[in-house]
Design an enzyme around this catalytic site. Structure first.
Site, PDB file in Angstrom:
ATOM      1  N   LYS A  13       2.290  -0.363   7.972  1.00 14.73           N
ATOM      2  CA  LYS A  13       2.568  -1.766   8.315  1.00 14.73           C
ATOM      3  C   LYS A  13       4.071  -1.996   8.504  1.00 14.73           C
ATOM      4  CE  LYS A  13       0.736  -3.334   4.446  1.00 14.73           C
ATOM      5  NZ  LYS A  13       0.376  -2.051   3.802  1.00 14.73           N
ATOM      6  N   ARG A  88      -3.089 -11.080   1.089  1.00 16.48           N
ATOM      7  CA  ARG A  88      -3.604  -9.918   0.386  1.00 16.48           C
ATOM      8  C   ARG A  88      -4.880 -10.197  -0.392  1.00 16.48           C
ATOM      9  NH1 ARG A  88       1.046  -6.362   0.166  1.00 16.48           N
ATOM     10  NH2 ARG A  88       0.394  -4.551  -0.987  1.00 16.48           N
ATOM     11  N   ARG A 127       7.294   9.109   1.153  1.00 19.96           N
ATOM     12  CA  ARG A 127       8.192   8.049   1.655  1.00 19.96           C
ATOM     13  C   ARG A 127       9.542   8.059   0.921  1.00 19.96           C
ATOM     14  NH1 ARG A 127       5.853   2.210   2.007  1.00 19.96           N
ATOM     15  NH2 ARG A 127       5.313   2.684  -0.143  1.00 19.96           N
ATOM     16  N   ARG A 162      10.433   4.685  -3.771  1.00 20.62           N
ATOM     17  CA  ARG A 162      10.047   3.404  -4.373  1.00 20.62           C
ATOM     18  C   ARG A 162       9.409   3.651  -5.740  1.00 20.62           C
ATOM     19  NH1 ARG A 162       6.964  -0.308   0.005  1.00 20.62           N
ATOM     20  NH2 ARG A 162       5.503  -0.483  -1.722  1.00 20.62           N
ATOM     21  N   ARG A 173      -2.759   0.677  -6.652  1.00 23.85           N
ATOM     22  CA  ARG A 173      -2.562  -0.140  -5.435  1.00 23.85           C
ATOM     23  C   ARG A 173      -3.736   0.028  -4.473  1.00 23.85           C
ATOM     24  NH1 ARG A 173       2.817   2.410  -3.853  1.00 23.85           N
ATOM     25  NH2 ARG A 173       2.636   1.291  -1.881  1.00 23.85           N
TER      26      ARG A 173
HETATM   27  P1  AP5 Z   1       5.029   2.288   5.620  1.00 19.34           P
HETATM   28  O1  AP5 Z   1       5.226   1.783   7.012  1.00 19.34           O
HETATM   29  O2  AP5 Z   1       6.132   2.090   4.644  1.00 19.34           O
HETATM   30  O3  AP5 Z   1       3.621   1.787   5.051  1.00 19.34           O
HETATM   31  P2  AP5 Z   1       3.146   0.354   4.572  1.00 19.34           P
HETATM   32  O4  AP5 Z   1       1.802   0.099   5.179  1.00 19.34           O
HETATM   33  O5  AP5 Z   1       4.225  -0.652   4.804  1.00 19.34           O
HETATM   34  O6  AP5 Z   1       2.914   0.674   3.045  1.00 19.34           O
HETATM   35  P3  AP5 Z   1       3.435  -0.052   1.726  1.00 19.34           P
HETATM   36  O7  AP5 Z   1       3.367   0.945   0.633  1.00 19.34           O
HETATM   37  O8  AP5 Z   1       4.751  -0.733   1.966  1.00 19.34           O
HETATM   38  O9  AP5 Z   1       2.327  -1.106   1.549  1.00 19.34           O
HETATM   39  P4  AP5 Z   1       1.995  -1.880   0.288  1.00 19.34           P
HETATM   40  O10 AP5 Z   1       1.075  -2.882   0.858  1.00 19.34           O
HETATM   41  O11 AP5 Z   1       1.474  -1.089  -0.840  1.00 19.34           O
HETATM   42  O12 AP5 Z   1       3.434  -2.354  -0.239  1.00 19.34           O
HETATM   43  P5  AP5 Z   1       4.168  -3.759  -0.202  1.00 19.34           P
HETATM   44  O13 AP5 Z   1       5.602  -3.509  -0.141  1.00 19.34           O
HETATM   45  O14 AP5 Z   1       3.538  -4.658   0.771  1.00 19.34           O
HETATM   46  O15 AP5 Z   1       4.711   3.859   5.749  1.00 19.34           O
HETATM   47  C1  AP5 Z   1       4.561   4.643   4.581  1.00 19.34           C
HETATM   48  C2  AP5 Z   1       5.210   6.018   4.817  1.00 19.34           C
HETATM   49  O16 AP5 Z   1       4.488   6.690   5.861  1.00 19.34           O
HETATM   50  C3  AP5 Z   1       6.666   5.953   5.280  1.00 19.34           C
HETATM   51  O17 AP5 Z   1       7.357   7.036   4.721  1.00 19.34           O
HETATM   52  C4  AP5 Z   1       6.579   6.109   6.816  1.00 19.34           C
HETATM   53  O18 AP5 Z   1       7.740   6.754   7.343  1.00 19.34           O
HETATM   54  C5  AP5 Z   1       5.346   6.979   6.962  1.00 19.34           C
HETATM   55  N1  AP5 Z   1       4.577   6.706   8.171  1.00 19.34           N
HETATM   56  C6  AP5 Z   1       4.267   5.491   8.686  1.00 19.34           C
HETATM   57  N2  AP5 Z   1       3.498   5.616   9.787  1.00 19.34           N
HETATM   58  C7  AP5 Z   1       3.302   6.961   9.957  1.00 19.34           C
HETATM   59  C8  AP5 Z   1       2.599   7.742  10.910  1.00 19.34           C
HETATM   60  N3  AP5 Z   1       1.917   7.169  11.921  1.00 19.34           N
HETATM   61  N4  AP5 Z   1       2.623   9.093  10.781  1.00 19.34           N
HETATM   62  C9  AP5 Z   1       3.298   9.673   9.765  1.00 19.34           C
HETATM   63  N5  AP5 Z   1       3.994   9.010   8.828  1.00 19.34           N
HETATM   64  C10 AP5 Z   1       3.998   7.646   8.925  1.00 19.34           C
HETATM   65  O19 AP5 Z   1       3.790  -4.332  -1.656  1.00 19.34           O
HETATM   66  C11 AP5 Z   1       4.315  -3.747  -2.828  1.00 19.34           C
HETATM   67  C12 AP5 Z   1       3.871  -4.553  -4.033  1.00 19.34           C
HETATM   68  O20 AP5 Z   1       4.403  -5.891  -3.935  1.00 19.34           O
HETATM   69  C13 AP5 Z   1       2.361  -4.761  -4.190  1.00 19.34           C
HETATM   70  O21 AP5 Z   1       1.759  -3.668  -4.870  1.00 19.34           O
HETATM   71  C14 AP5 Z   1       2.299  -6.060  -4.987  1.00 19.34           C
HETATM   72  O22 AP5 Z   1       2.594  -5.817  -6.348  1.00 19.34           O
HETATM   73  C15 AP5 Z   1       3.458  -6.855  -4.404  1.00 19.34           C
HETATM   74  N6  AP5 Z   1       3.051  -7.694  -3.272  1.00 19.34           N
HETATM   75  C16 AP5 Z   1       3.436  -7.557  -1.972  1.00 19.34           C
HETATM   76  N7  AP5 Z   1       2.886  -8.498  -1.205  1.00 19.34           N
HETATM   77  C17 AP5 Z   1       2.102  -9.237  -2.029  1.00 19.34           C
HETATM   78  C18 AP5 Z   1       1.269 -10.359  -1.814  1.00 19.34           C
HETATM   79  N8  AP5 Z   1       1.077 -10.885  -0.583  1.00 19.34           N
HETATM   80  N9  AP5 Z   1       0.617 -10.869  -2.888  1.00 19.34           N
HETATM   81  C19 AP5 Z   1       0.788 -10.362  -4.123  1.00 19.34           C
HETATM   82  N10 AP5 Z   1       1.577  -9.289  -4.383  1.00 19.34           N
HETATM   83  C20 AP5 Z   1       2.221  -8.741  -3.345  1.00 19.34           C
HETATM   84 MG    MG Z   2       5.479  -1.777   3.552  1.00 18.13          MG
END
Ligand code: AP5
Ligand code: MG
Length: 235
Positions: A13, A88, A127, A162, A173
């Site tokens: 994402k 979410r 990552r 991270r 997660r």
């Molecule tokens: P990346 O693009 O970073 O993946 P992502 O989908 O953004 O994954 P996240 O881990 O950021 O999602 P998340 O939903 O767990 O975390 P968030 O920060 O939202 O890609 C991942 C890796 O793969 C990278 O190294 C990239 O280079 C690589 N990659 C990407 N595409 C690729 C491809 N096609 N091929 C190969 N490699 C690739 O949330 C974190 C925490 O915050 C949550 O656990 C929660 O506690 C809190 N939080 C966030 N939002 C909310 C909400 N709305 N409500 C409540 N709590 C929330």
């Molecule tokens: Mg992300």
């Protein structure tokens, strides 16, 4: 363009939202990034958020909805936005619909980034983020170069992992995603707003599929975009 990027942790994402933002000139609104900024600032909200984030649980709905309410009124969001990691759960999705209805700017679509579980684990464990320029890279990518220079410091990127990208928190997660976020696939499908994109494959390949889905959506509306790209969600 007003879209939600929906997908499991590691589905890409953030990676794809950054590229879409550059292409379409509209902001990526990532609740994960906003919360990590709050944690880094040491604010009271940040401290509370950190406790949930370190456990892989969701931060309270009232906190994230409040952040989104403020963020969508900012100037750069007036022409559209890409939500990344929000909503979410069903309560957040419903609150978002209300917020957008109030300003007369409903969501165009929710784009599901569909990736197999095994791929997610590999992406998350590999990552790395640069402390200075925020570049997100992956040690498993064939072109990963630990000596690449950071545009801010002029030195090799100062990569860190991270704190929630450890085995135990990743497992939690993914469990939270399945229990609380995956129901949004059905939610947006019922609204006729779901587009599913195969997010397995290289970053450029996935980006090409996303752009093609979004451009079909912009040009012909949701019905055609769905026939082009949709994988029907499991019943
Ligand atoms: P990346 O693009 O970073 O993946 P992502 O989908 O953004 O994954 P996240 O881990 O950021 O999602 P998340 O939903 O767990 O975390 P968030 O920060 O939202 O890609 C991942 C890796 O793969 C990278 O190294 C990239 O280079 C690589 N990659 C990407 N595409 C690729 C491809 N096609 N091929 C190969 N490699 C690739 O949330 C974190 C925490 O915050 C949550 O656990 C929660 O506690 C809190 N939080 C966030 N939002 C909310 C909400 N709305 N409500 C409540 N709590 C929330
Ligand atoms: Mg992300």
């Amino acid at each position: 363009m007003r879209i939600v990027l929906l997908g499991a942790p590691g589905s890409g994402k953030g990676t794809q939202a950054q590229r879409l933002m550059a292409e379409y000139g509209i902001p990526q609104i990532s609740t994960g990034d906003l919360l990590r900024q709050a944690v880094a600032s040491g604010s009271e909200l940040g401290l509370k958020a950190k406790a949930a984030m370190d456990k892989g649980e969701l931060v309270a709905d009232s906190v994230v909805i409040g952040m989104i309410r403020a963020r969508i009124t900012e100037q750069d969001a007036q022409a559209g936005f890409i939500f990344d990691g929000f909503p979410r759960n069903l309560a957040q999705a419903s609150a978002l619909d209300d917020l957008l209805d109030d300003i007369g700017k409903p969501l165009a679509s929710a784009v599901l980034m569909d990736v197999d579980h095994g791929v997610l684990l590999k992406r998350l464990s590999g990552r790395r983020t640069c402390k200075a320029c925020d570049k997100v890279a992956n040690v498993h990518q064939p072109d990963f170069d630990a000596r690449e220079l950071c545009e801010v410091t002029g030195q090799p990127h100062d990569y860190f992992q991270r704190t929630d990208d450890n085995e135990e928190t990743i497992a939690k997660r993914l469990e939270v995603y399945a229990a609380q976020t995956e129901p949004l696939v059905e939610y947006y499908h019922r609204q006729g707003k779901l587009v599913s994109v195969d997010a397995d494959g290289g970053i450029d390949e996935v980006y090409g599929r996303l752009v093609s889905a979004i451009e079909t959506l912009e040009r012909d509306g949701i019905a055609t975009a769905m026939t082009v790209e949709i994988d029907a969600p499991d019943p």
